[in-house]
Design a protein around this motif. Structure first.
Motif, PDB file in Angstrom:
ATOM      1  N   PRO A   5       3.169  14.959  -3.019  1.00  0.00           N
ATOM      2  CA  PRO A   5       3.148  14.541  -1.609  1.00  0.00           C
ATOM      3  C   PRO A   5       1.733  14.592  -1.016  1.00  0.00           C
ATOM      4  N   LEU A   6       0.944  15.561  -1.434  1.00  0.00           N
ATOM      5  CA  LEU A   6      -0.447  15.640  -0.960  1.00  0.00           C
ATOM      6  C   LEU A   6      -1.246  14.440  -1.455  1.00  0.00           C
ATOM      7  N   SER A   7      -1.013  14.041  -2.699  1.00  0.00           N
ATOM      8  CA  SER A   7      -1.716  12.885  -3.266  1.00  0.00           C
ATOM      9  C   SER A   7      -1.330  11.605  -2.556  1.00  0.00           C
ATOM     10  N   VAL A   8      -0.039  11.433  -2.282  1.00  0.00           N
ATOM     11  CA  VAL A   8       0.430  10.239  -1.570  1.00  0.00           C
ATOM     12  C   VAL A   8      -0.184  10.195  -0.178  1.00  0.00           C
ATOM     13  N   TYR A   9      -0.131  11.306   0.516  1.00  0.00           N
ATOM     14  CA  TYR A   9      -0.667  11.376   1.874  1.00  0.00           C
ATOM     15  C   TYR A   9      -2.173  11.084   1.871  1.00  0.00           C
ATOM     16  N   ALA A  10      -2.905  11.687   0.946  1.00  0.00           N
ATOM     17  CA  ALA A  10      -4.358  11.477   0.868  1.00  0.00           C
ATOM     18  C   ALA A  10      -4.694  10.022   0.558  1.00  0.00           C
ATOM     19  N   ALA A  11      -3.938   9.405  -0.342  1.00  0.00           N
ATOM     20  CA  ALA A  11      -4.187   8.004  -0.678  1.00  0.00           C
ATOM     21  C   ALA A  11      -3.917   7.101   0.516  1.00  0.00           C
ATOM     22  N   LEU A  12      -2.826   7.354   1.225  1.00  0.00           N
ATOM     23  CA  LEU A  12      -2.524   6.548   2.409  1.00  0.00           C
ATOM     24  C   LEU A  12      -3.575   6.745   3.496  1.00  0.00           C
ATOM     25  N   ALA A  13      -4.036   7.983   3.684  1.00  0.00           N
ATOM     26  CA  ALA A  13      -5.074   8.269   4.680  1.00  0.00           C
ATOM     27  C   ALA A  13      -6.365   7.545   4.315  1.00  0.00           C
ATOM     28  N   ALA A  14      -6.743   7.565   3.037  1.00  0.00           N
ATOM     29  CA  ALA A  14      -7.958   6.887   2.593  1.00  0.00           C
ATOM     30  C   ALA A  14      -7.850   5.382   2.802  1.00  0.00           C
ATOM     31  N   PHE A  15      -6.639   4.853   2.688  1.00  0.00           N
ATOM     32  CA  PHE A  15      -6.388   3.428   2.891  1.00  0.00           C
ATOM     33  C   PHE A  15      -6.429   3.058   4.366  1.00  0.00           C
ATOM     34  N   ALA A  17      -3.832   4.109   6.524  1.00  0.00           N
ATOM     35  CA  ALA A  17      -2.448   3.973   6.979  1.00  0.00           C
ATOM     36  C   ALA A  17      -2.231   4.763   8.271  1.00  0.00           C
ATOM     37  N   PRO A  18      -1.308   4.291   9.104  1.00  0.00           N
ATOM     38  CA  PRO A  18      -0.995   4.993  10.360  1.00  0.00           C
ATOM     39  C   PRO A  18      -0.136   6.228  10.082  1.00  0.00           C
ATOM     40  N   LEU A  19      -0.771   7.380   9.991  1.00  0.00           N
ATOM     41  CA  LEU A  19      -0.083   8.624   9.615  1.00  0.00           C
ATOM     42  C   LEU A  19      -0.010   9.627  10.756  1.00  0.00           C
ATOM     43  N   GLU A  20      -0.211   9.196  11.973  1.00  0.00           N
ATOM     44  CA  GLU A  20      -0.332  10.125  13.104  1.00  0.00           C
ATOM     45  C   GLU A  20       0.791  11.138  13.205  1.00  0.00           C
ATOM     46  N   GLU A  21       2.017  10.745  12.932  1.00  0.00           N
ATOM     47  CA  GLU A  21       3.149  11.660  13.123  1.00  0.00           C
ATOM     48  C   GLU A  21       3.730  12.148  11.803  1.00  0.00           C
ATOM     49  N   LEU A  22       3.002  11.964  10.705  1.00  0.00           N
ATOM     50  CA  LEU A  22       3.499  12.373   9.393  1.00  0.00           C
ATOM     51  C   LEU A  22       2.697  13.528   8.824  1.00  0.00           C
ATOM     52  N   THR A  23       3.344  14.275   7.946  1.00  0.00           N
ATOM     53  CA  THR A  23       2.685  15.329   7.177  1.00  0.00           C
ATOM     54  C   THR A  23       3.000  15.067   5.709  1.00  0.00           C
ATOM     55  N   PRO A  24       2.252  15.658   4.783  1.00  0.00           N
ATOM     56  CA  PRO A  24       2.590  15.489   3.375  1.00  0.00           C
ATOM     57  C   PRO A  24       4.030  15.907   3.055  1.00  0.00           C
ATOM     58  N   GLU A  25       4.534  16.921   3.743  1.00  0.00           N
ATOM     59  CA  GLU A  25       5.885  17.400   3.497  1.00  0.00           C
ATOM     60  C   GLU A  25       6.942  16.350   3.820  1.00  0.00           C
ATOM     61  N   ASP A  26       6.621  15.410   4.714  1.00  0.00           N
ATOM     62  CA  ASP A  26       7.578  14.361   5.055  1.00  0.00           C
ATOM     63  C   ASP A  26       7.946  13.509   3.844  1.00  0.00           C
ATOM     64  N   PRO A  40       6.067 -10.670   4.743  1.00  0.00           N
ATOM     65  CA  PRO A  40       6.089 -10.413   3.311  1.00  0.00           C
ATOM     66  C   PRO A  40       4.960  -9.488   2.829  1.00  0.00           C
ATOM     67  N   ILE A  41       4.128  -9.008   3.730  1.00  0.00           N
ATOM     68  CA  ILE A  41       3.038  -8.103   3.337  1.00  0.00           C
ATOM     69  C   ILE A  41       3.387  -6.719   3.867  1.00  0.00           C
ATOM     70  N   MET A  42       4.120  -5.980   3.055  1.00  0.00           N
ATOM     71  CA  MET A  42       4.648  -4.706   3.505  1.00  0.00           C
ATOM     72  C   MET A  42       4.667  -3.734   2.326  1.00  0.00           C
ATOM     73  N   VAL A  43       4.448  -2.467   2.629  1.00  0.00           N
ATOM     74  CA  VAL A  43       4.539  -1.406   1.638  1.00  0.00           C
ATOM     75  C   VAL A  43       5.634  -0.449   2.099  1.00  0.00           C
ATOM     76  N   GLU A  44       6.519  -0.098   1.183  1.00  0.00           N
ATOM     77  CA  GLU A  44       7.543   0.900   1.467  1.00  0.00           C
ATOM     78  C   GLU A  44       7.451   1.989   0.407  1.00  0.00           C
ATOM     79  N   ILE A  45       7.480   3.219   0.844  1.00  0.00           N
ATOM     80  CA  ILE A  45       7.473   4.354  -0.062  1.00  0.00           C
ATOM     81  C   ILE A  45       8.767   5.115   0.160  1.00  0.00           C
ATOM     82  N   LEU A  46       9.568   5.181  -0.887  1.00  0.00           N
ATOM     83  CA  LEU A  46      10.853   5.875  -0.833  1.00  0.00           C
ATOM     84  C   LEU A  46      10.791   7.059  -1.792  1.00  0.00           C
ATOM     85  N   PRO A  47      10.928   8.284  -1.299  1.00  0.00           N
ATOM     86  CA  PRO A  47      10.880   9.450  -2.183  1.00  0.00           C
ATOM     87  C   PRO A  47      12.006   9.472  -3.212  1.00  0.00           C
TER      88      PRO A  47
END
Length: 81
Positions: A5-15, A17-26, A40-47
């Motif tokens: 989760p830390l890696s996903v969060y860090a990668a999205l932050a580096a990109f 991504a709008p992470l204002e209300e998210l934490t790695p634990e989410d 059609p230009i969308m990314v979805e991440i499903l745990p």
């Protein structure tokens, strides 16, 4: 806590991504998801996806290099046919 989760969060932050209300634990919430963009230009991440085992799906991945200079790659899991 798991490390991914830390890696996903860090990668999205580096990109950027709008992470204002998210934490790695989410990203550990198996019922949650993260969506960025619009079809059609969308990314979805499903745990988790009901009925799908990660190891089996990962074996079926297709990797595509998006940017040869940086090595940026995308992984797509192909649907079973």
């Amino acid at each position: 806590m798991r490390h991914w989760p830390l890696s996903v969060y860090a990668a999205l932050a580096a990109f950027g991504a709008p992470l204002e209300e998210l934490t790695p634990e989410d990203f550990l919430d198996r019922e949650g998801f993260f969506r960025m963009g619009r079809a059609p230009i969308m990314v979805e991440i499903l745990p988790a996806i009901k009925g799908v085992e990660f190891d089996h799906a990962w074996e079926r991945r297709v990797e595509t290099v998006i940017d040869p200079e940086t090595g940026l790659a995308a992984f797509v899991i192909r649907a079973m046919t």
